[in-house]
Design a protein around this motif. Structure first.
Motif, PDB file in Angstrom:
ATOM      1  N   ASN A  99     -10.940   2.986 -47.813  1.00  0.00           N
ATOM      2  CA  ASN A  99     -12.050   2.046 -47.866  1.00  0.00           C
ATOM      3  C   ASN A  99     -11.971   1.302 -49.206  1.00  0.00           C
ATOM      4  O   ASN A  99     -12.049   1.911 -50.269  1.00  0.00           O
ATOM      5  N   ARG A 259     -19.266  -4.838 -49.733  1.00  0.00           N
ATOM      6  CA  ARG A 259     -19.162  -4.880 -48.272  1.00  0.00           C
ATOM      7  C   ARG A 259     -19.037  -6.325 -47.798  1.00  0.00           C
ATOM      8  O   ARG A 259     -18.257  -6.633 -46.887  1.00  0.00           O
ATOM      9  N   GLU A 263     -15.708  -8.102 -46.036  1.00  0.00           N
ATOM     10  CA  GLU A 263     -16.037  -8.199 -44.611  1.00  0.00           C
ATOM     11  C   GLU A 263     -14.928  -8.872 -43.804  1.00  0.00           C
ATOM     12  O   GLU A 263     -14.459  -8.325 -42.790  1.00  0.00           O
ATOM     13  N   SER A 278     -14.747   0.475 -38.680  1.00  0.00           N
ATOM     14  CA  SER A 278     -16.202   0.401 -38.885  1.00  0.00           C
ATOM     15  C   SER A 278     -16.689   1.470 -39.850  1.00  0.00           C
ATOM     16  O   SER A 278     -17.734   1.301 -40.491  1.00  0.00           O
ATOM     17  N   THR A 281     -17.852   0.742 -43.450  1.00  0.00           N
ATOM     18  CA  THR A 281     -19.177   0.200 -43.787  1.00  0.00           C
ATOM     19  C   THR A 281     -20.177   1.326 -44.074  1.00  0.00           C
ATOM     20  O   THR A 281     -21.311   1.049 -44.433  1.00  0.00           O
TER      21      THR A 281
END
Length: 285
Positions: A99, A259, A263, A278, A281
């Motif tokens: 991430n 975020r 995106e 997903s 997030t």
């Protein structure tokens, strides 16, 4: 030149995404030879040393089928892909993707630990300064899709092997065995995946650390001229006192900001990988 032993796979990044752990899992396999040390920095920073110098890091090769090296900074390098292709065009490329929000936060604290980041400039401020070299570095390393497309244009998609950090952390054995198979070695080998490697350390108090660092810089300037080895040992000792492995929480507003920044790149990456990202997030990854 024909006698040189060169890698047939490279672990190219991303930094602070688990490459050290993955390299140790891979090197456990009896048919894998890994460079000594793990990172040579050849294709991005030490290319002028020559290919023979790079090959010297595999002098311990003893006939293993898979030969690898792992400089985590290669993923974002603009010059490395073509240099790699010039010497080992059929190489398999392996990268671990985390991430990008958490990757940036971890890298920032790694920079605090090594003294590269100024504790007076907090994470939330740096990420909102994309025009500065440091802020740009923190943000751009997480735009994975841009870096992967650069490698794809040079090597093609089938030479790029992507591992998600979450899968490597939560269920590492099938991930590692899948890579064994991709690298052409026996995938039934059972690696030891219990130990942690290269765990990021965080300041117990960034305020205390900032004060200590300012004091330390004043003392160290003169002392390093007299006894650099002693200063280095004191620096390591001080880091152990001030830092531990308890991860601090990122501010909600900083996570929301990043975020938004990631995106579109994350969406494009998910399309490129054919994977659901997903979970990036979520508050923690």
């Amino acid at each position: 030149m024909n006698d040189l032993v060169l890698p047939n796979f490279l672990l190219i990044g991303a930094e602070k995404a688990g490459t050290t752990a993955l390299s140790r899992f891979l090197r456990q396999h009896p048919d894998v030879c890994f460079s000594d040390p793990k990172e040579t920095w050849f294709f991005n920073r030490r290319y002028d040393k020559g290919i023979e110098w790079f090959a010297s890091h595999f002098d311990h090769w003893d006939g293993e089928a898979a030969v690898g090296e792992g400089t985590a900074h290669l993923l974002q390098s603009e010059i490395a892909p073509q240099r790699i292709a010039d010497h080992i065009p059929d190489v398999q490329l392996v990268c671990v993707l985390r991430n990008p929000i958490d990757r940036a936060f971890s890298q920032y604290h790694f920079y605090l630990y090594t003294g590269k980041a100024d504790p007076d400039r907090p994470f939330g401020k740096l990420i909102r300064e994309p025009d500065t070299e440091f802020g740009r570095d923190l943000i751009n390393r997480g735009r994975y899709i841009d870096h992967l497309r650069r490698y794809e244009s040079t090597f093609g998609r089938d030479q790029i092997n992507v591992v998600l950090h979450k899968n490597l952390r939560q269920n590492p054995k099938p991930v590692v065995r899948g890579l064994y198979e991709a690298l052409g070695v026996d995938p039934s080998y059972d690696p030891d995946v219990e130990s942690q490697h290269n765990v990021t350390r965080y300041p117990a108090s960034e305020t205390v650390y900032a004060v200590l660092r300012r004091t330390w810089n004043t003392v160290a300037v003169g002392a390093e001229r007299v006894a650099p080895d002693v200063v280095d040992r004191l620096r390591q000792f001080a880091r152990r006192l001030v830092f531990d492995t308890s991860k601090p929480s990122m501010r909600d507003e900083d996570r929301a900001y990043l975020r938004k920044v990631y995106e579109v790149p994350n969406y494009e990456l998910g399309e490129w990988l054919g994977k659901d990202l997903s979970h990036w997030t979520e508050p923690v990854s």
